[in-house]
Design a protein around this motif. Structure first.
Motif, PDB file in Angstrom:
ATOM      1  N   ASP A 256     -55.584 -69.358  55.357  1.00  0.00           N
ATOM      2  CA  ASP A 256     -55.827 -68.134  56.116  1.00  0.00           C
ATOM      3  C   ASP A 256     -55.401 -68.298  57.566  1.00  0.00           C
ATOM      4  OD1 ASP A 256     -56.745 -66.611  54.059  1.00  0.00           O
ATOM      5  OD2 ASP A 256     -58.865 -66.982  54.427  1.00  0.00           O
TER       6      ASP A 256
ATOM      7  N   GLU B 269     -52.668 -66.240  59.440  1.00  0.00           N
ATOM      8  CA  GLU B 269     -53.175 -65.425  60.542  1.00  0.00           C
ATOM      9  C   GLU B 269     -52.365 -65.670  61.804  1.00  0.00           C
ATOM     10  OE1 GLU B 269     -57.397 -64.572  62.829  1.00  0.00           O
ATOM     11  OE2 GLU B 269     -57.198 -66.239  61.435  1.00  0.00           O
TER      12      GLU B 269
ATOM     13  N   ARG C 242     -59.659 -60.464  57.753  1.00  0.00           N
ATOM     14  CA  ARG C 242     -59.188 -61.730  57.192  1.00  0.00           C
ATOM     15  C   ARG C 242     -60.376 -62.625  56.848  1.00  0.00           C
ATOM     16  NH1 ARG C 242     -54.866 -62.082  55.090  1.00  0.00           N
ATOM     17  NH2 ARG C 242     -53.763 -61.321  56.921  1.00  0.00           N
TER      18      ARG C 242
END
Length: 454
Positions: A304, A308, A325
């Motif tokens: 992630d 991101e 997220r």
């Protein structure tokens, strides 16, 4: 066995032959000395002190009651042999008082020795018992120490240690500022996996279109290039989840021809497969379900973060994109690993009190909490995502929030707002709750304004 134990053992376990030999020699020595010193009266019947009694006395002090009796009887028998003619002729009576005194002194010394010998044996037995207990305690202590060390490793999968690991993860990888999965971010990820999984030989491969790159981005230990046709690696790519030689891979694969212990996919919350961590060696106590579970959770968060960073550099919305997220990751962790997560929504009026409450929420924010704010007209909506927080933790957070507002600001959150809460079970549920909280409340607020205007 040390020297003291050998000496003690010799004193306790003197051979019987040696006892008899010493008894005879000591007794004979004092008899011979008396005969040499006073041939006419070797038993000192007319003297002040019967010196031959020293033989039974010493024997009694050395070997106890029985050998003292034997030595005294030898002395008395020698006395009788010495006086046989005088007693037979009637010129002298047998000295019963003398023999009684010799027997009394000898037996008293022997009993004294036996008594203290028994006391010594009791003390030795007690000492042996305490020694055995001390040895047992020492063994248990080291077993407990080893168990404690292993427990520390097992606690790596607990909520508190996981929370600390995620804080370190976001602090180190998030500050790197690198976009996507590259050598620098892969090296940081592998360092954290080594820290919390004690990996000895491992590497991270980038995945493009479901196929690993031929060269690893980062390695640790004496890592050798993995055969891309390795059955465990192929199984991890097909299953898109952590596999190891002790999980379902062993059950499904008859031929365990692999050099790997485990393979951990790096899949973000949008189900994008960006990398794969392969493990060749790790300590035995770490190669267990709890530790592997922690590594799998960290790998998902790493994926992630890498994705991101790419979105941030591409100019994505900073606050709600970041919130969603983490919300997606919390929902995925709840589904895959049964990790708790909670959300709190607070509708606030765009006023001074509302601003004070919003500032206080930011002030009491915990390390992993994610806060997002949405404005609609003169209304503001604050949503707090709390990963790794169960129902009890959620209740504690609300209580601390209310206490803080009351003590520091003189406000009551329950009087100003009605918090809405949710225990996250999956991603879809969490998304629906956020949508309902934002837009349903906004609709109710607008409806209230229209009614008021009419």
């Amino acid at each position: 066995m040390d020297e003291a134990e050998q000496i003690t053992g010799e004193k306790v376990r003197v051979p019987i032959a040696l006892k008899w030999l010493e008894t005879l020699l000591i007794t004979a020595f004092f008899l011979a000395f008396s005969v040499w010193h006073r041939p006419d009266d070797p038993f000192y019947l007319t003297g002040n002190f019967p010196w031959p009694v020293l033989g039974p006395l010493l024997v009694g002090l050395r070997y106890g009651f029985f050998m003292a009796l034997i030595s005294a009887l030898i002395i008395i028998a020698a006395l009788g042999f010495h006086l046989r003619f005088e007693i037979t002729s009637g010129t002298r009576d047998f000295p019963y008082v003398w023999t009684t005194g010799v027997l009394g002194i000898s037996l008293l010394a022997g009993e004294f020795r036996d008594y203290w010998g028994r006391q010594q044996q009791k003390l030795e037995a007690s000492n042996d018992y305490r020694g055995s207990r001390l040895e047992e305690f020492t063994r248990n202590y080291y077993l407990l120490k080893v168990s404690h060390d292993r427990l520390e490793q097992q606690l790596a999968g607990s909520s508190s240690s996981l929370r600390e690991a995620l804080r370190r993860l976001y602090a180190q990888i998030g500050e790197a500022g690198q976009a996507g999965l590259n050598q620098e971010t892969a090296s940081l990820m592998l360092q954290l996996l080594v820290r919390y999984g004690q990996l000895q030989i491992a590497g991270i491969y980038a995945i493009n279109n479901g196929v690993p790159e031929p060269e690893p981005l980062a390695t640790v230990g004496r890592f050798r290039k993995v055969d891309l046709k390795d059955p465990l690696l192929l199984h991890a790519l097909a299953e898109r989840k952590l596999v190891s030689v002790q999980t379902e891979f062993r059950q499904r694969m008859g031929d365990l021809d692999t050099d790997l212990l485990a393979a951990i996919p790096l899949i973000d919350s949008e189900d994008r497969f960006i990398g794969l961590c392969v493990i060749e060696a790790m300590p035995f106590f770490s190669f267990e379900a709890r530790s592997l579970r922690l590594l799998a959770i960290l790998a998902g968060h790493m994926a992630d973060i890498a994705h991101e960073q790419s979105e941030i550099q591409a100019g994505g919305s900073p606050e709600w994109r970041y919130f969603r997220r983490h919300l997606a990751r919390a929902g995925r962790d709840a589904e895959l690993f049964n990790l708790p997560a909670a959300m709190v929504g607070l509708p606030l009026a765009d006023s001074r009190n509302g601003q004070l409450i919003a500032d206080h929420i930011q002030k009491v924010r915990r390390g992993l909490d994610v806060i997002a704010e949405h404005r609609a007209g003169n209304q503001r909506y604050i949503v707090v995502l709390m990963p790794l927080t169960d129902e009890l933790g959620l209740a504690g957070y609300l209580q601390r929030l209310d206490d803080g507002l009351r003590e520091q600001l003189g406000l009551h959150a329950s009087d100003l707002v009605t918090p809405q809460t949710l225990q996250v079970r999956n991603r879809a549920q969490a998304d629906e709750w956020v949508q309902a909280f934002l837009f349903d409340n906004q609709g109710e607020h607008n409806q209230g304004k229209n009614s008021h205007g009419q």
